[in-house]
Design an enzyme around this catalytic site. Structure first.
Site, PDB file in Angstrom:
ATOM      1  N   LEU A  94     -14.288   4.621   2.686  1.00  0.00           N
ATOM      2  CA  LEU A  94     -14.232   3.183   3.015  1.00  0.00           C
ATOM      3  C   LEU A  94     -13.820   2.983   4.481  1.00  0.00           C
ATOM      4  O   LEU A  94     -14.279   2.054   5.144  1.00  0.00           O
ATOM      5  CB  LEU A  94     -13.272   2.467   2.078  1.00  0.00           C
ATOM      6  CG  LEU A  94     -13.626   2.551   0.585  1.00  0.00           C
ATOM      7  CD1 LEU A  94     -12.571   1.876  -0.264  1.00  0.00           C
ATOM      8  CD2 LEU A  94     -15.006   1.948   0.304  1.00  0.00           C
ATOM      9  N   ARG A 117       9.809  14.103   3.684  1.00  0.00           N
ATOM     10  CA  ARG A 117       8.697  13.399   4.345  1.00  0.00           C
ATOM     11  C   ARG A 117       8.994  11.910   4.439  1.00  0.00           C
ATOM     12  O   ARG A 117       8.524  11.234   5.319  1.00  0.00           O
ATOM     13  CB  ARG A 117       7.398  13.565   3.554  1.00  0.00           C
ATOM     14  CG  ARG A 117       6.938  14.982   3.423  1.00  0.00           C
ATOM     15  CD  ARG A 117       5.571  15.044   2.828  1.00  0.00           C
ATOM     16  NE  ARG A 117       4.615  14.256   3.625  1.00  0.00           N
ATOM     17  CZ  ARG A 117       3.307  14.356   3.476  1.00  0.00           C
ATOM     18  NH1 ARG A 117       2.813  15.150   2.559  1.00  0.00           N
ATOM     19  NH2 ARG A 117       2.492  13.644   4.225  1.00  0.00           N
ATOM     20  N   LYS A 169       8.401   4.122   6.421  1.00  0.00           N
ATOM     21  CA  LYS A 169       7.495   5.199   6.867  1.00  0.00           C
ATOM     22  C   LYS A 169       6.047   4.685   6.890  1.00  0.00           C
ATOM     23  O   LYS A 169       5.311   4.918   7.847  1.00  0.00           O
ATOM     24  CB  LYS A 169       7.602   6.369   5.909  1.00  0.00           C
ATOM     25  CG  LYS A 169       6.423   7.323   5.905  1.00  0.00           C
ATOM     26  CD  LYS A 169       6.561   8.455   4.932  1.00  0.00           C
ATOM     27  CE  LYS A 169       6.017   8.159   3.577  1.00  0.00           C
ATOM     28  NZ  LYS A 169       4.558   8.318   3.416  1.00  0.00           N
ATOM     29  N   ASN A 170       5.663   3.936   5.859  1.00  0.00           N
ATOM     30  CA  ASN A 170       4.253   3.526   5.726  1.00  0.00           C
ATOM     31  C   ASN A 170       3.880   2.333   6.590  1.00  0.00           C
ATOM     32  O   ASN A 170       2.707   1.983   6.679  1.00  0.00           O
ATOM     33  CB  ASN A 170       3.922   3.250   4.253  1.00  0.00           C
ATOM     34  CG  ASN A 170       3.920   4.544   3.456  1.00  0.00           C
ATOM     35  OD1 ASN A 170       4.012   5.636   4.037  1.00  0.00           O
ATOM     36  ND2 ASN A 170       3.839   4.448   2.148  1.00  0.00           N
ATOM     37  N   ASP A 211       3.796   3.666  -5.613  1.00  0.00           N
ATOM     38  CA  ASP A 211       4.805   4.546  -5.018  1.00  0.00           C
ATOM     39  C   ASP A 211       6.156   4.456  -5.717  1.00  0.00           C
ATOM     40  O   ASP A 211       7.060   5.231  -5.403  1.00  0.00           O
ATOM     41  CB  ASP A 211       4.978   4.235  -3.524  1.00  0.00           C
ATOM     42  CG  ASP A 211       3.756   4.638  -2.736  1.00  0.00           C
ATOM     43  OD1 ASP A 211       3.649   4.245  -1.557  1.00  0.00           O
ATOM     44  OD2 ASP A 211       2.888   5.327  -3.299  1.00  0.00           O
ATOM     45  N   CYS A 248      -4.759  15.781  -1.941  1.00  0.00           N
ATOM     46  CA  CYS A 248      -3.344  16.154  -2.014  1.00  0.00           C
ATOM     47  C   CYS A 248      -2.985  16.183  -3.501  1.00  0.00           C
ATOM     48  O   CYS A 248      -3.842  16.007  -4.367  1.00  0.00           O
ATOM     49  CB  CYS A 248      -2.481  15.151  -1.253  1.00  0.00           C
ATOM     50  SG  CYS A 248      -2.357  13.576  -2.092  1.00  0.00           S
ATOM     51  N   ARG A 304      -8.420  11.481  -2.722  1.00  0.00           N
ATOM     52  CA  ARG A 304      -8.094  10.638  -1.562  1.00  0.00           C
ATOM     53  C   ARG A 304      -9.168  10.658  -0.476  1.00  0.00           C
ATOM     54  O   ARG A 304      -8.966  11.106   0.643  1.00  0.00           O
ATOM     55  CB  ARG A 304      -6.732  11.038  -1.033  1.00  0.00           C
ATOM     56  CG  ARG A 304      -5.712  10.950  -2.154  1.00  0.00           C
ATOM     57  CD  ARG A 304      -4.316  10.970  -1.762  1.00  0.00           C
ATOM     58  NE  ARG A 304      -3.937   9.790  -1.010  1.00  0.00           N
ATOM     59  CZ  ARG A 304      -2.733   9.687  -0.455  1.00  0.00           C
ATOM     60  NH1 ARG A 304      -1.882  10.669  -0.580  1.00  0.00           N
ATOM     61  NH2 ARG A 304      -2.409   8.619   0.227  1.00  0.00           N
ATOM     62  N   PRO A 305     -10.371  10.201  -0.808  1.00  0.00           N
ATOM     63  CA  PRO A 305     -11.456  10.140   0.179  1.00  0.00           C
ATOM     64  C   PRO A 305     -11.164   9.083   1.254  1.00  0.00           C
ATOM     65  O   PRO A 305     -10.233   8.281   1.108  1.00  0.00           O
ATOM     66  CB  PRO A 305     -12.658   9.727  -0.661  1.00  0.00           C
ATOM     67  CG  PRO A 305     -12.086   9.018  -1.829  1.00  0.00           C
ATOM     68  CD  PRO A 305     -10.748   9.661  -2.104  1.00  0.00           C
ATOM     69  N   VAL A 306     -11.943   9.103   2.319  1.00  0.00           N
ATOM     70  CA  VAL A 306     -11.797   8.085   3.377  1.00  0.00           C
ATOM     71  C   VAL A 306     -13.141   7.389   3.619  1.00  0.00           C
ATOM     72  O   VAL A 306     -13.367   6.821   4.692  1.00  0.00           O
ATOM     73  CB  VAL A 306     -11.260   8.695   4.692  1.00  0.00           C
ATOM     74  CG1 VAL A 306      -9.799   9.101   4.542  1.00  0.00           C
ATOM     75  CG2 VAL A 306     -12.112   9.880   5.154  1.00  0.00           C
TER      76      VAL A 306
HETATM   77  C1  EPZ Z   1      -1.159   4.386   1.410  1.00  0.00           C
HETATM   78  O1  EPZ Z   1      -2.010   5.500   1.236  1.00  0.00           O
HETATM   79  C2  EPZ Z   1       0.263   4.931   1.379  1.00  0.00           C
HETATM   80  N1  EPZ Z   1       0.443   5.886   2.473  1.00  0.00           N
HETATM   81  C3  EPZ Z   1       0.515   5.623   0.043  1.00  0.00           C
HETATM   82  O2  EPZ Z   1       1.879   6.035   0.021  1.00  0.00           O
HETATM   83  C4  EPZ Z   1       0.306   4.601  -1.076  1.00  0.00           C
HETATM   84  O3  EPZ Z   1       0.474   5.240  -2.332  1.00  0.00           O
HETATM   85  C5  EPZ Z   1      -1.112   4.015  -0.986  1.00  0.00           C
HETATM   86  O4  EPZ Z   1      -1.319   3.442   0.326  1.00  0.00           O
HETATM   87  C6  EPZ Z   1      -1.359   2.925  -2.024  1.00  0.00           C
HETATM   88  O5  EPZ Z   1      -0.413   1.899  -1.864  1.00  0.00           O
HETATM   89  C7  EPZ Z   1       0.635   5.413   3.725  1.00  0.00           C
HETATM   90  O6  EPZ Z   1       0.666   4.215   3.955  1.00  0.00           O
HETATM   91  C8  EPZ Z   1       0.838   6.435   4.791  1.00  0.00           C
HETATM   92  P1  EPZ Z   1      -5.301   3.754  -0.196  1.00  0.00           P
HETATM   93  P2  EPZ Z   1      -3.624   5.334   1.472  1.00  0.00           P
HETATM   94  O7  EPZ Z   1      -6.315   3.968   0.871  1.00  0.00           O
HETATM   95  O8  EPZ Z   1      -3.853   4.367   2.552  1.00  0.00           O
HETATM   96  C9  EPZ Z   1      -8.933   5.358  -2.791  1.00  0.00           C
HETATM   97  C10 EPZ Z   1       3.676   7.518  -0.242  1.00  0.00           C
HETATM   98  O9  EPZ Z   1       4.145   8.035  -1.262  1.00  0.00           O
HETATM   99  N2  EPZ Z   1      -9.690   5.356  -1.517  1.00  0.00           N
HETATM  100  O10 EPZ Z   1      -4.790   2.375  -0.443  1.00  0.00           O
HETATM  101  O11 EPZ Z   1      -4.195   6.687   1.584  1.00  0.00           O
HETATM  102  C11 EPZ Z   1      -7.804   6.375  -2.817  1.00  0.00           C
HETATM  103  O12 EPZ Z   1      -8.271   7.647  -3.217  1.00  0.00           O
HETATM  104  C12 EPZ Z   1       2.170   7.438  -0.065  1.00  0.00           C
HETATM  105  O13 EPZ Z   1       4.352   7.001   0.683  1.00  0.00           O
HETATM  106  C13 EPZ Z   1     -11.066   5.578  -1.536  1.00  0.00           C
HETATM  107  O14 EPZ Z   1     -11.645   5.799  -2.589  1.00  0.00           O
HETATM  108  O15 EPZ Z   1      -4.050   4.697   0.071  1.00  0.00           O
HETATM  109  C14 EPZ Z   1      -6.850   5.772  -3.832  1.00  0.00           C
HETATM  110  O16 EPZ Z   1      -7.297   6.106  -5.131  1.00  0.00           O
HETATM  111  C15 EPZ Z   1       1.415   8.147  -1.191  1.00  0.00           C
HETATM  112  N3  EPZ Z   1     -11.755   5.564  -0.365  1.00  0.00           N
HETATM  113  C16 EPZ Z   1      -7.008   4.272  -3.619  1.00  0.00           C
HETATM  114  O17 EPZ Z   1      -8.274   4.101  -2.940  1.00  0.00           O
HETATM  115  C17 EPZ Z   1     -11.131   5.317   0.837  1.00  0.00           C
HETATM  116  O18 EPZ Z   1     -11.818   5.295   1.887  1.00  0.00           O
HETATM  117  C18 EPZ Z   1      -5.913   3.651  -2.754  1.00  0.00           C
HETATM  118  O19 EPZ Z   1      -5.857   4.396  -1.551  1.00  0.00           O
HETATM  119  C19 EPZ Z   1      -9.733   5.082   0.844  1.00  0.00           C
HETATM  120  C20 EPZ Z   1      -9.033   5.101  -0.343  1.00  0.00           C
END
Ligand code: EPZ
Length: 419
Positions: free
Chosen positions: A126, A398, A22-23, A305, A117, A122-124
């Site tokens: 970056l 999901r 999925k990811n 995960d 969630c 989960r900010p964006v």
């Molecule tokens: C991906 O989420 C996966 N989802 C998640 O899987 C997975 O847990 C996560 O990576 C970590 O491996 C998909 O690929 C669709 P991150 P993502 O950006 O990209 C913080 C599942 O169960 N952060 O690596 O959203 C964030 O809050 C899901 O399949 C910022 O601070 O994860 C987190 O604490 C759940 N600013 C950490 O970084 C940002 O701009 C890692 O997040 C982006 C993220």
């Protein structure tokens, strides 16, 4: 509301095949926005998040045709909306992955902020600072990201910390930027490598995906291709943990064993017998499990995960272990539900759990709060004595394709019911 009814205890035994990841599929689907040619994808898992992303792509003017083992996506001639509305994004945060492709291809994107969630804020930020480094003008208004740029330009950008989605958005945007982009401190997950493989097959020039430093030579356009999505290491890992927990014997086929090294190393630590073959992993366990602590980290560390599933397994290990969650700030919501089944787990500061085993688990009515927490409760139900009803299994749907038929293939007594 659908539920899963599980009769325990049971022992998982047999052979199943991993579904597509999925990811990996979600960013790869978003990449269909980067070309006007047909993009044919195989091994897409039939799970809810994939259907949600396909609906979002339709809204953005990307149509699709399905054959028996592939789906072909093609950007339509008109109706090219460039906004990802709140009612779609709120059901799936990964919708934010259309931001980079829309910006690179159409010069404008208006994407609802995903919002938090169950597992964290989960900010964006970056993602946005990376796109600004490529020359985008980004504004936040009324809960939306509004990003504009007539032509993205290559740049050097270092992520303040590892982000899978941020790396993916930047990879897709930089592929069509003018000039060279160097991204530092990138996420190294296998799903990043699969996205880069897809983009290179479309004509992108990306080197270093899967390592912390990635170089992208921007190109004028990308063409269509055919790509098969890699296997889902998290789905496979969930079943392999189930094998160890139930003292069973499970083989998962159709995967890349190296992607699961962080888990298989720990399974050996806890006393399971792990055999890796050509595209398969077999886990057998007949003894009582030994405790072994984990710290979740970005790949190649132990995957967050699989944390909930591993925590459930440690309730069946003879002794004390700890689970430290360093990636998300609120990813122990499965603990109170496990406690209701008899587990002895103490959570400190929201990110550190102490598990005491072995605690016999008894079946109970439990509630899923997020995708991986629900998988953990299913595993606990397999070990528990008596009937477990897992509620709110729309979370499970999901990310786990045909979960009850895969579990039944392995001998579990499980059925989907609805009230
Ligand atoms: C991906 O989420 C996966 N989802 C998640 O899987 C997975 O847990 C996560 O990576 C970590 O491996 C998909 O690929 C669709 P991150 P993502 O950006 O990209 C913080 C599942 O169960 N952060 O690596 O959203 C964030 O809050 C899901 O399949 C910022 O601070 O994860 C987190 O604490 C759940 N600013 C950490 O970084 C940002 O701009 C890692 O997040 C982006 C993220």
């Amino acid at each position: 509301m659908e539920k899963l009814r599980i009769e325990g205890p049971s022992r998982l035994e047999g052979i199943i095949r991993a579904s597509g990841a999925k990811n990996a599929a979600l960013p790869i689907l978003a990449a269909s926005l980067l070309t006007d040619d047909p993009l044919t994808l195989k091994n897409l898992p039939a799970v809810r998040d994939i259907r949600t992303m396909i609906r979002l792509l339709e809204h953005l003017g990307v149509g699709h045709t399905e054959s028996d083992d592939a789906i072909t996506f093609l950007v339509g001639g008109n109706g090219k909306a460039d906004d990802a509305p709140y009612d779609l994004v709120k059901t799936m945060r990964a919708s934010v992955l259309v931001l980079g492709p829309l910006l690179a291809r159409r010069g404008h994107a208006r994407v609802s902020l995903p919002g938090g969630c169950a597992i964290g804020v989960r900010p964006v930020d970056l993602h946005l600072s990376g796109l600004e480094a490529l020359g985008a003008e980004v504004r936040l208004e009324k809960g939306y990201i509004d990003a504009r740029c007539d032509q993205l330009r290559g740049a050097r950008f270092r992520f303040a910390h590892r982000t899978v989605g941020g790396t993916e958005n930047l990879l897709m945007a930089a592929s069509l930027a003018k000039g060279t982009t160097v991204l530092e401190n990138c996420a190294c997950e296998p799903e990043i490598e699969d996205l880069a493989a897809l983009l290179n097959a479309m004509g992108a020039q990306i080197r270093g995906a899967g390592t912390e430093s990635i170089e992208i030579q921007g190109v004028g356009s990308l063409h269509g291709t055919e790509h098969s999505v890699i296997a889902d290491r998290i789905e496979a890992g969930t079943y392999l943990i189930g094998a160890a927990m139930t003292r069973g014997d499970v083989t998962v086929r159709g995967l890349r064993p190296k992607d699961l090294k962080p888990l298989t190393t720990k399974l050996i630590d806890v006393g399971a017998e792990v055999t890796t073959g050509d595209g398969s992993i077999r886990v057998r366990c007949s003894e009582t499990l030994q405790p072994s602590s984990i710290v979740t980290e970005p790949h190649p560390g132990f995957p967050t995960d699989l944390q909930a599933q591993y925590t459930a397994m440690m309730t069946q290990a003879s002794g004390r272990s700890s689970v430290s969650e360093t990636v998300f700030e609120n990813r122990f919501q499965h603990v109170p539900e496990l406690a209701r089944m008899g587990a002895d787990i103490r959570v400190e500061r929201g990110t550190y759990a102490k598990v005491k085993g072995v605690t016999p688990l008894s079946g109970a009515r439990v509630m899923a709060t997020d995708l991986r927490a629900s998988a953990c409760l299913v595993l606990a139900g397999l070990v528990a004595d008596g009937e477990t009803i897992v509620d709110r299994i729309y979370h499970l749907d999901r990310g786990y394709e045909k979960i009850e038929s895969k579990l039944r293939t392995l001998g579990a007594r499980v059925e989907r019911i609805s009230d």
